[in-house]
Design an enzyme around this catalytic site. Structure first.
Site, PDB file in Angstrom:
ATOM      1  N   SER A   1      -6.912   9.322  -9.662  1.00  0.00           N
ATOM      2  CA  SER A   1      -5.730   8.438  -9.681  1.00  0.00           C
ATOM      3  C   SER A   1      -6.049   7.079 -10.287  1.00  0.00           C
ATOM      4  O   SER A   1      -7.176   6.597 -10.198  1.00  0.00           O
ATOM      5  CB  SER A   1      -5.229   8.216  -8.254  1.00  0.00           C
ATOM      6  OG  SER A   1      -4.822   9.419  -7.685  1.00  0.00           O
TER       7      SER A   1
ATOM      8  N   GLU B   1      -8.386  21.229  -4.010  1.00  0.00           N
ATOM      9  CA  GLU B   1      -8.151  20.100  -3.120  1.00  0.00           C
ATOM     10  C   GLU B   1      -6.932  20.364  -2.237  1.00  0.00           C
ATOM     11  O   GLU B   1      -6.943  20.106  -1.042  1.00  0.00           O
ATOM     12  CB  GLU B   1      -7.927  18.817  -3.931  1.00  0.00           C
ATOM     13  CG  GLU B   1      -7.771  17.591  -3.036  1.00  0.00           C
ATOM     14  CD  GLU B   1      -7.450  16.322  -3.817  1.00  0.00           C
ATOM     15  OE1 GLU B   1      -7.120  16.404  -5.001  1.00  0.00           O
ATOM     16  OE2 GLU B   1      -7.527  15.247  -3.206  1.00  0.00           O
TER      17      GLU B   1
END
Lengths: 378, 391
Positions: free
Chosen positions: B134, B249
């Site tokens: 991110s 994930e």
């Protein structure tokens, strides 16, 4: 625990899928409803279901059944849910067959072959009053001569008005609310003192109210052990809840698929409404809930077949979950169909009606959540 | 006995003999997790011993090939090990994004040299990895990331910023998404690179969260030199690796909702019972509903993994599991706070174990944001499963 279908089960599912889509689609239910059919199902269809092995799906082979177990039965019920099929499968092939497996050799020999061959319709007269409450059974059976005399009023008796024989739950000792002291009796619906009212239901499927006024039965009408009917009922209720959950899964899944198909076609504001995120996210949420619900059904029925000691609790949990999920899906389905969702022409309303009845049958989500908490001592 | 039964019996015996008693008690907090890495300080001899014996056995990564420090075992054998560990409440010997995320990606996309270099160190817990995904302007819309890697022949020069980098302040190396080309569509031109966090130009700042903890960091890169031998897969085509890894994930976040004690026990201990029922009937109903949902969700995780093993791809259903699991977990912790009442609000006291419930409750709010928000998961389901137009 195997949560993936094996080859036999896949075959059963595919066979049931083809069978009900061809022989008992939704328009067959509409015809039964619109012609005010007196039986409430198609006897020809029931014979064909018996020929396919569906009627004897939990009947032992020695009595003419195929004895494939409850997971397989759930696969059949799921397809019936998708097609809103009316048939005595639930009352006879599931509830009665399960109860009679606990009967005497004579009772088994008399009734199980007739269930498997589709020659008998058998109704369970358990519920009374407004809500499902087996321990609250207040219909009485008092000793009388060599047998018993029954008095009381039963409600929500599925296929009660067309049954060849009924299994009636009555109190032989104890008080309202006791699990002990309930006994089961095989009762001839034509016996003196029985009055039957067919209740036309919101989903156009069968149910009846049965009044018992000094109904005499012989001693060998007793099914299972005196005062210990709850042991048999536990097995019957587990099967019924698990299979009703499977039918809810089918009805819910079909209602959802119809809705998704509709929003892919319907145009408003110059766009296909399925492009709107307001509808997409609700659809994705329902997809997720249905996947969770499917696991509950498969897990519960697999446990039931395996004789897992928690199977009856799992079936109740599955019934709770499916009651909630199918209701959500059908209500959202009508809303997302918009105006046409309110018309009789579209099927989505029929799904909402059927789901309303199925989620009430054998305990709604509130009932089972309460029971779940009770059984975990909180 | 089948081979698997024999394996189970052997595993049970071995674990009984080799798992220290101290490592059979519940994890009390973050400090009990073993993350490994260059600077990791073991909490106890038992913690180190437990890691050492599991590493020697190849059981920190049971299914990886033995040449890379794994156990060379099948998925079924791995499941047996996990079940037997669970049976004696054995702690997980090593928590690692290297094991759960980078490892599978290297096994699939890495060069022989990259596998030989990195996988054994992951298996042994020698290198602590973090994930550089991110960015301040690229959260849910990850593919719009801007951290730039300029081609300098045999190496890249990386400049930019990452955010929400889990445990970057404790990590030794980072696997990182960088932009090597910005002329095409946004999914093109992303590359997947690895580099050492001690490289000159890397700076890390922990972010303090609403829970008072700082498991995440901001990570800054200024003229960081990364050799091209540390490029995983093809240049400009890192997005497919990123997606592969995100699926892992999501499964991890979606499936990791263990609270330990059942909610109703916590509620009963906290509120007390009247006539055998929780004294708050509305809370009682919500707890029953949540516990039934949890049962059905756990069955769904099992069912989807069983289907995946049978050959059907999990695909976008990992988004369904992530969405449902994280929302359920948030619901559970809201109910836990309801049940804990005044006690649950304490932030710093021995009574509350330094606000364990409150801090955990706050932490769960990130579950449905990290790894793709719930809204992004719903978009993915709409597009890839329901195939709704324009999704």
């Amino acid at each position: 625990m195997a949560l993936v279908l094996n080859e036999d089960e896949v075959m059963m599912r595919d066979m049931a899928q083809g069978f009900f889509a061809e022989k008992a689609p939704i328009k067959a239910l509409r015809t039964l409803r619109d012609t005010q059919d007196e039986t409430g199902f198609d006897r020809g269809l029931w014979s064909e279901m018996a020929a396919q092995g569906f009627a004897g799906i939990v009947v032992p082979e020695e009595h003419g059944g195929v004895d494939m177990g409850y997971l397989a039965a759930g696969l059949v019920a799921e397809q019936m849910g998708r097609n809103l099929t009316a048939s005595p499968f639930f009352s006879t092939a599931i509830l009665a067959a399960t109860a009679l497996r606990h009967g005497s050799a004579e009772q088994q020999g008399e009734w199980l072959p007739k269930i498997a061959s589709g020659d008998a319709v058998i109704a369970l007269a358990l519920d009374e009053g407004v809500k499902h409450n087996p321990r609250g059974t207040s219909t009485t059976a008092e000793p009388s001569g060599n047998g018993f005399k029954l008095n009381g009023a039963k409600a929500m008796v599925v296929d009660g008005h067309v049954a060849d024989v009924m299994i009636v739950a009555a109190r032989t000792s104890g008080e309202d609310g006791d699990a002990d002291g309930i006994s089961l009796f095989l009762v001839d619906p034509k016996a003196k003192g029985i009055s039957t009212e067919r209740t036309i239901m919101v989903d156009s499927h069968n149910a009846a109210r049965i009044d018992l006024d000094d109904v005499e039965v012989s001693g060998d009408a007793l099914l299972g052990t005196l005062d210990e009917g709850m042991n048999v009922l536990d097995a019957v209720l587990s099967a019924g809840r698990g299979i009703a959950a499977a039918e809810l899964l089918g009805a819910g899944a079909q209602a959802f698929e119809d809705t998704v198909a509709y929003i892919k076609e319907r145009k408003q504001f110059g766009a296909i409404i399925g492009e709107f995120q307001a509808l997409q996210h609700r659809s994705s949420h329902m997809y997720s809930e249905l996947e969770i619900a499917r696991s509950a059904v498969v897990g519960a029925l697999t446990a039931l077949d395996a004789g897992d000691e928690k199977a009856s609790q799992y079936c109740a949990m599955a019934k709770a979950k499916l009651g909630s999920v199918a209701k959500l899906v059908s209500q959202e389905g009508v809303q997302m169909h918009g105006g046409v969702g309110m018309t009789d022409e579209y099927d989505i309303g029929l799904f909402m009606k059927r789901i309303r009845v199925l989620q009430e049958l054998m305990g709604d989500a509130h009932y089972h959540m309460n029971e779940f908490a009770n059984s975990h001592s909180y | 006995m089948s081979d698997l039964d024999t394996f189970r019996a052997d595993t049970r015996t071995w674990l009984e003999a080799n798992c220290p008693a101290e490592m059979r008690t519940p994890l009390k907090g973050d400090q009990d997790f073993c993350w490994g890495g260059r600077n990791f300080v073991f909490q106890s001899d038992a913690q180190k011993q437990w890691l050492d014996v599991m590493v020697a056995k190849g059981w920190t990564v049971p299914t990886w090939p033995t040449e890379f420090g794994g156990g060379g075992l099948s998925r079924k054998e791995e499941a047996v090990i996990h079940q037997e560990m669970h049976r004696i409440n054995a702690r997980i010997p090593l928590f690692s994004f290297g094991i759960s995320m980078l490892g599978p990606a290297l096994l699939k996309f890495g060069t022989d040299a990259q596998k030989a270099e990195h996988l054994p160190k992951i298996a042994r817990g020698e290198i602590h990895w973090c994930q550089g995904y991110s960015e301040p302007g690229a959260g849910s819309d990850l593919a719009s990331l801007k951290t730039k890697a300029e081609d300098k022949g045999d190496h890249y020069i990386v400049n930019g910023q990452k955010v929400w980098t889990s445990y970057a302040d404790k990590a030794d190396w980072i696997f990182c998404l960088v932009r090597t080309d910005n002329t095409g569509k946004k999914h093109h031109g992303i590359s997947f690179v690895l580099f050492d966090m001690t490289t000159e130009g890397v700076e890390v700042r922990p972010i303090k969260l609403i829970s008072g903890r700082s498991p995440f960091c901001e990570t800054f890169f200024s003229d960081v030199k990364v050799l091209k031998s540390n490029l995983v897969g093809e240049e400009h085509k890192g997005w497919s690796i990123a997606k592969y890894l995100l699926t892992h994930e999501r499964e991890m976040i979606g499936g990791s909702n263990e609270v330990g004690r059942p909610l109703h026990e916590i509620a009963a201990a906290s509120l007390g019972l009247q006539d055998g029922k929780l004294s708050d009937p509305m809370l009682r109903a919500k707890i029953a509903e949540a516990e039934i949902d949890e049962w059905a969700f756990n069955l769904t995780v099992k069912r989807k993994l069983a289907e995946a093993k049978a050959g059907a791809s999990l695909g976008a259903d990992s988004s369904m599991l992530k969405y449902y699991g994280t929302e359920l977990n948030k619901r559970k912790f809201e109910l836990m706070m309801d049940a804990s009442g005044h006690d649950g609000l304490e932030w710093e006291s021995e009574r509350s174990n330094d606000g364990k419930v409150a801090r955990s409750w706050l932490r769960t709010k990130g579950n449905s944001i990290e790894g793709g928000t719930s809204e992004v998961q719903l978009n993915i389901i709409s597009k890839h499963i329901l195939q709704l137009p324009g999704a």
